[in-house]
Design an enzyme around this catalytic site. Sequence first.
Site, PDB file in Angstrom:
ATOM      1  N   TRP B  89       0.811  -1.212   0.000  1.00 53.46           N
ATOM      2  CA  TRP B  89       0.000   0.000   0.000  1.00 53.46           C
ATOM      3  C   TRP B  89       0.844   1.260   0.000  1.00 53.46           C
ATOM      4  O   TRP B  89       0.558   2.214  -0.741  1.00 53.46           O
ATOM      5  CB  TRP B  89      -0.979  -0.008   1.189  1.00 53.46           C
ATOM      6  CG  TRP B  89      -2.021  -1.053   1.023  1.00 53.46           C
ATOM      7  CD1 TRP B  89      -2.116  -2.238   1.692  1.00 53.46           C
ATOM      8  CD2 TRP B  89      -3.109  -1.063   0.088  1.00 53.46           C
ATOM      9  NE1 TRP B  89      -3.180  -2.975   1.235  1.00 53.46           N
ATOM     10  CE2 TRP B  89      -3.813  -2.279   0.251  1.00 53.46           C
ATOM     11  CE3 TRP B  89      -3.546  -0.160  -0.884  1.00 53.46           C
ATOM     12  CZ2 TRP B  89      -4.941  -2.609  -0.515  1.00 53.46           C
ATOM     13  CZ3 TRP B  89      -4.675  -0.486  -1.647  1.00 53.46           C
ATOM     14  CH2 TRP B  89      -5.355  -1.700  -1.459  1.00 53.46           C
ATOM     15  N   ASP B 160      -1.391   6.552   6.485  1.00 52.43           N
ATOM     16  CA  ASP B 160      -2.536   5.806   5.979  1.00 52.43           C
ATOM     17  C   ASP B 160      -2.833   4.715   6.997  1.00 52.43           C
ATOM     18  O   ASP B 160      -2.123   3.719   7.082  1.00 52.43           O
ATOM     19  CB  ASP B 160      -2.201   5.196   4.618  1.00 52.43           C
ATOM     20  CG  ASP B 160      -3.333   4.326   4.083  1.00 52.43           C
ATOM     21  OD1 ASP B 160      -4.359   4.161   4.775  1.00 52.43           O
ATOM     22  OD2 ASP B 160      -3.186   3.802   2.958  1.00 52.43           O
ATOM     23  N   LYS B 184     -12.686  -1.275   6.830  1.00 50.38           N
ATOM     24  CA  LYS B 184     -12.124  -2.282   7.730  1.00 50.38           C
ATOM     25  C   LYS B 184     -12.751  -2.185   9.125  1.00 50.38           C
ATOM     26  O   LYS B 184     -13.501  -3.049   9.530  1.00 50.38           O
ATOM     27  CB  LYS B 184     -10.594  -2.133   7.828  1.00 50.38           C
ATOM     28  CG  LYS B 184      -9.885  -2.179   6.487  1.00 50.38           C
ATOM     29  CD  LYS B 184     -10.154  -3.450   5.690  1.00 50.38           C
ATOM     30  CE  LYS B 184      -9.318  -3.498   4.416  1.00 50.38           C
ATOM     31  NZ  LYS B 184      -9.789  -4.531   3.477  1.00 50.38           N
TER      32      LYS B 184
END
Lengths: 348, 348
Positions: B89, B160, B184
């Site tokens: 990511w 992030d 999530k």
Amino acid sequence: MPEEVLRQAADEMLDWHGSGMGVMEMSHRGPEFMQIHAEALLDLRELMQVPASHQILFLQGGGIGENAIVPLNLFGSKPRADFVVTGSWSQKSQKEALKYGAAHIAATGRTEAGFTHSPPKSEWQLSDDPAYVHLCTNETIDGVETFEIPDLGDIPLVADASSHILSRPMDIAKYGVLYGGAQKNIGMAGVTVVIVREDLLDRSMPICPSAFEWKTVAANNSMFNTPPTYAIYIAGLVFKWLKRQGGLEIIEARNVEKAKLLYDTIDASRFYINKVERRARSRMNVPFFLADETRNADFLAGAKARGLLQLKGHKSVGGMRASIYNAVPLEAVKALVEYMKEFEAKHA
Amino acid sequence: MPEEVLRQAADEMLDWHGSGMGVMEMSHRGPEFMQIHAEALLDLRELMQVPASHQILFLQGGGIGENAIVPLNLFGSKPRADFVVTGSWSQKSQKEALKYGAAHIAATGRTEAGFTHSPPKSEWQLSDDPAYVHLCTNETIDGVETFEIPDLGDIPLVADASSHILSRPMDIAKYGVLYGGAQKNIGMAGVTVVIVREDLLDRSMPICPSAFEWKTVAANNSMFNTPPTYAIYIAGLVFKWLKRQGGLEIIEARNVEKAKLLYDTIDASRFYINKVERRARSRMNVPFFLADETRNADFLAGAKARGLLQLKGHKSVGGMRASIYNAVPLEAVKALVEYMKEFEAKHA
């Protein structure tokens, strides 16, 4: 929102079709959501009769997001576009596009009375070889809807149809791009439908964010990033509801009837005024003014007492506005018209 | 998703708190939604102990959208940023930032075994006066979580935290920006939480789309464009659920217990392998490999037969991965560990 859609969503909240999980809990790459997504795309394609030349994408950011996303996707080789400004929303679109290139106002529907016109193509002063021509086909604040869509030859027409998408059939082949936020006629806020002709997918600027680059989104079937799964699911339920109603011709007939009732009432009266030229009167948003504006507060208070809410016009234009989207039943418009007549009889 | 949150959402689908309308039907500027929005902000501020120096924004576009939105908002005067790459990511974040300026890789956690480390600050090779330093504090694919957050002085740290936000307390004061997509631990996909220090709101690039410009979003209390109202409502229900659980310390303790059970099982075995250095092992995503990878298909088939789903590792790394977000109960982890031991006993 149609009540039966909400009921179905509530029923399926914890267990979608016996899968043992709710839609919010699904992986967007799992077979259950893939089915929901595929059906939503197919149903929308059928409802709007989207030709094979056009892809349907689900994005985020709404109409205001698209004000930047459109030039970022179409200014790749020709950093200039033309704007037909028929109200507050197309004005915003033009202003935002200036961040990315030239944004020429080709025509305006503004008169001394505000935005009251949708200029016909004969009045558009197009620039030389624009990347596209932008139009907002329904202006919610000003109540201006554009019904005549001209043929621009090789110049792509881009339409912000956020506030009247699915209110009537539209000839998608005439548009290079047609987009709409979901919160009016599609479903819940949070998903944007972008219908784009495939040959326009290769014109993005290098600075276009990947998550909003149509080419990237299209290549990944709207799953380059996690899509707003629940908003797509709800949109899919609304698409199926629209199909059960008989499709967009039936929906259009209902919307014509609702709008006619309201405009006829206004036109038959000297007490209420609508300033928009007849050929551009919106079927979704009917703004009107009391000839005597000192009675505005009285009118709104009386309306509220009858459960007729959200009739105050946008602060930038004043007056009143009735928004009569797909889900508003004819009975609600009848109740409003009844009230308007009584109020007039009492005060005229 | 916690079941009681889903039940409440189903119960309120057609009528929120006696208002006569469901949340999807509310105007985002009406008093009902304004209350939902304000409470969600307050509850999140309390849960995460967000200091007054930081604003909380609700955006759209998820973590991948932020990969562009962050540089567009912070590259205004210094078009260079540093990236600590600890997995797939953060690698994506660095690549996307290149569209808007220089994106220097200050450190990488990549070894021959893949992404297995979170380099400590002593190993970061920062560039001269970067606009910010970017870090993905939990990498879902590689299972690398960063626990030690250094003090960078005047350089803003951007994190992030999409995949572990709300899994434990975090010291927000250490971050210039901390963001996370909702799918999530926050709620349903379609809303992105951005927590930004106020003095960073004036650094956007002129090409930043208005709908994603933090300054504009902040000035309009996340209502510059129509926000994803229902996603914010669901997030708000999850925030209240987290508060009812006792807050993030309690949640953290549960997550520590769940993760420990799994890592202890792996470490006690020669049959299963986790390659991540101990201090950077993720509590949310536990990737592991079978020493004999020819048994992978067998392992997955046996797991599926017991209702243990979604254990296949990401295709880019292979092996297995257990994602044990907040809503996954300890019992589910116990069932997995039980199965792992039995499978080992049978095949070792």
